[in-house]
Design a protein around this motif. Structure first.
Motif, PDB file in Angstrom:
ATOM      1  N   ALA A  26      -8.678 -18.172  -3.332  1.00 25.88           N
ATOM      2  CA  ALA A  26      -8.757 -17.754  -1.919  1.00 25.88           C
ATOM      3  C   ALA A  26      -7.360 -17.564  -1.336  1.00 25.88           C
ATOM      4  N   LEU A  27      -6.471 -18.471  -1.719  1.00 28.86           N
ATOM      5  CA  LEU A  27      -5.074 -18.372  -1.248  1.00 28.86           C
ATOM      6  C   LEU A  27      -4.441 -17.075  -1.726  1.00 28.86           C
ATOM      7  N   GLY A  28      -4.639 -16.783  -3.006  1.00 28.14           N
ATOM      8  CA  GLY A  28      -4.102 -15.555  -3.578  1.00 28.14           C
ATOM      9  C   GLY A  28      -4.701 -14.313  -2.941  1.00 28.14           C
ATOM     10  N   PHE A  29      -5.984 -14.372  -2.676  1.00 21.49           N
ATOM     11  CA  PHE A  29      -6.679 -13.240  -2.054  1.00 21.49           C
ATOM     12  C   PHE A  29      -6.140 -12.981  -0.649  1.00 21.49           C
ATOM     13  N   LEU A  30      -6.029 -14.029   0.141  1.00 22.46           N
ATOM     14  CA  LEU A  30      -5.530 -13.879   1.516  1.00 22.46           C
ATOM     15  C   LEU A  30      -4.062 -13.463   1.527  1.00 22.46           C
ATOM     16  N   PHE A  31      -3.305 -14.023   0.594  1.00 25.86           N
ATOM     17  CA  PHE A  31      -1.890 -13.646   0.450  1.00 25.86           C
ATOM     18  C   PHE A  31      -1.764 -12.156   0.132  1.00 25.86           C
ATOM     19  N   SER A  32      -2.609 -11.660  -0.759  1.00 28.76           N
ATOM     20  CA  SER A  32      -2.580 -10.237  -1.137  1.00 28.76           C
ATOM     21  C   SER A  32      -2.883  -9.344   0.061  1.00 28.76           C
ATOM     22  N   ILE A  33      -3.923  -9.712   0.812  1.00 26.52           N
ATOM     23  CA  ILE A  33      -4.323  -8.889   1.957  1.00 26.52           C
ATOM     24  C   ILE A  33      -3.220  -8.860   3.008  1.00 26.52           C
ATOM     25  N   LEU A  34      -2.691 -10.035   3.305  1.00 27.14           N
ATOM     26  CA  LEU A  34      -1.621 -10.125   4.314  1.00 27.14           C
ATOM     27  C   LEU A  34      -0.386  -9.327   3.872  1.00 27.14           C
ATOM     28  N   LEU A  35      -0.056  -9.473   2.602  1.00 22.41           N
ATOM     29  CA  LEU A  35       1.113  -8.771   2.049  1.00 22.41           C
ATOM     30  C   LEU A  35       0.940  -7.260   2.153  1.00 22.41           C
ATOM     31  N   LEU A  36      -0.231  -6.770   1.744  1.00 23.31           N
ATOM     32  CA  LEU A  36      -0.473  -5.324   1.789  1.00 23.31           C
ATOM     33  C   LEU A  36      -0.492  -4.827   3.230  1.00 23.31           C
ATOM     34  N   TYR A  37      -1.071  -5.625   4.117  1.00 21.89           N
ATOM     35  CA  TYR A  37      -1.143  -5.263   5.536  1.00 21.89           C
ATOM     36  C   TYR A  37       0.258  -5.148   6.129  1.00 21.89           C
ATOM     37  N   LYS A  38       1.077  -6.172   5.883  1.00 19.31           N
ATOM     38  CA  LYS A  38       2.427  -6.196   6.464  1.00 19.31           C
ATOM     39  C   LYS A  38       3.309  -5.101   5.870  1.00 19.31           C
ATOM     40  N   LEU A  39       3.237  -4.968   4.554  1.00 25.70           N
ATOM     41  CA  LEU A  39       4.052  -3.931   3.904  1.00 25.70           C
ATOM     42  C   LEU A  39       3.592  -2.536   4.303  1.00 25.70           C
ATOM     43  N   GLY A  40       2.286  -2.389   4.449  1.00 19.97           N
ATOM     44  CA  GLY A  40       1.742  -1.097   4.881  1.00 19.97           C
ATOM     45  C   GLY A  40       2.260  -0.692   6.242  1.00 19.97           C
ATOM     46  N   LYS A  41       2.298  -1.664   7.143  1.00 17.05           N
ATOM     47  CA  LYS A  41       2.820  -1.387   8.497  1.00 17.05           C
ATOM     48  C   LYS A  41       4.316  -1.085   8.435  1.00 17.05           C
ATOM     49  N   LEU A  42       5.003  -1.826   7.584  1.00 17.89           N
ATOM     50  CA  LEU A  42       6.452  -1.633   7.434  1.00 17.89           C
ATOM     51  C   LEU A  42       6.775  -0.236   6.919  1.00 17.89           C
ATOM     52  N   PHE A  43       5.916   0.276   6.051  1.00 17.44           N
ATOM     53  CA  PHE A  43       6.130   1.595   5.456  1.00 17.44           C
ATOM     54  C   PHE A  43       5.507   2.719   6.297  1.00 17.44           C
TER      55      PHE A  43
END
Lengths: 205, 76
Positions: A78-95
């Motif tokens: 669950a930690l890995g899953f939430l980490f992945s979503i947050l990471l993609l969300y933040k990086l997506g906004k950054l890009f």
């Protein structure tokens, strides 16, 4: 309540069938983030796998160890899953992507399907044909088949990863590759951490 | 009935227009040749690609492929 659950189940199976036959069409729908609760069936499959894996790893004699192992797997997955979503969300906004958190959540949930399939098949093959493999002809044939199967699921997962970013974040290929250059080492670190603490030898991403 | 059809058409066109068509510079032609195999029934292309990749790994690593498979089997 049960009718709503049944409706979600029908939606889940329809999306799963579309995912296998036309992943682009499936991800276009999933990226809208509608009926997010359909992902409960994917988490249920993951839970069934973790229960099965805990029983194989720890045996069924000691319920305490079994529960501990199950909780450990669920927590870190669950930690890995939430980490992945947050990471993609933040990086997506950054890009410069137009981020839709529900869309990313649903798309990334469905991308767990090849992961769950691989882990299930690997654990079943561990029971039926325990490793290590030998250098005999059947051993080599099985090894080739198993590697081909693993690669097929890995490519499918990569396609889903690409479609998650393409439709949920509305990014083009160049930006997706840029995000991947950041995401890949971080996933690698996550995998290494999971290996070091003895939770997953192959990360459950 | 006519309105429903038009509404569905508009919805479909909106869905298709979520993202701009992909352009990868000079590699766009190659991209457009590869993606149809992934868009419809990708398991055919995945099966062929993974089989070739597996065979290529066998040519590269030889009998180490057996060790790799054993490691992967322990991977769950």
């Amino acid at each position: 309540m049960s009718i709503h659950l049944f409706k979600l189940f029908i939606l889940f199976t329809r999306n799963l069938a579309t995912l296998i036959n036309s992943p682009y069409i499936a991800f276009r729908k999933l990226s809208k983030g509608e009926e997010v609760y359909q992902s409960i069936f994917i988490f249920l499959l993951a839970f069934i796998y973790f229960s099965f894996a805990s029983a194989i790893r720890k045996g069924i004699r000691n319920p305490y160890l079994l529960t501990l192992e199950l909780n450990r797997l669920i927590f870190f997955a669950a930690l890995g899953f939430l980490f992945s979503i947050l990471l993609l969300y933040k990086l997506g906004k950054l890009f410069g992507g137009s981020a839709n958190l529900k869309g990313i959540f649903l798309s990334w949930s469905y991308s767990l399907i090849p992961t769950i399939i691989w882990f299930f098949v690997t654990s079943i093959s561990y029971l039926l044909l325990p490793p290590p493999r030998t250098l005999s002809a059947p051993g080599q044939v099985f090894s080739l088949i198993f590697i081909a199967f693993s690669l097929a699921l890995l490519f499918w997962k990569l396609v889903m990863y690409y479609l998650t970013l393409r439709f949920s974040l509305k990014l083009d290929l160049v930006k997706i590759m840029g995000i991947s250059l950041i995401v890949a080492p971080l996933f690698g670190l996550y995998g290494l951490l999971m290996y070091r603490i003895g939770v997953f030898r192959i990360p459950f991403i | 009935m006519k309105d429903l059809l038009y509404q569905k058409l508009v919805e479909r066109m909106t869905e298709v227009a979520i993202v701009a068509p992909q352009r990868v510079g000079p590699l766009t032609v190659l991209y457009k040749r590869i993606t149809p195999h992934v868009k419809k029934r990708p398991w055919k292309a995945l099966f062929i690609t993974s089989s070739f990749a597996s065979f290529f790994i066998y040519l590269l690593l030889g009998s180490l492929v057996v060790k790799l498979a054993s490691l992967l089997q322990f991977g769950f």
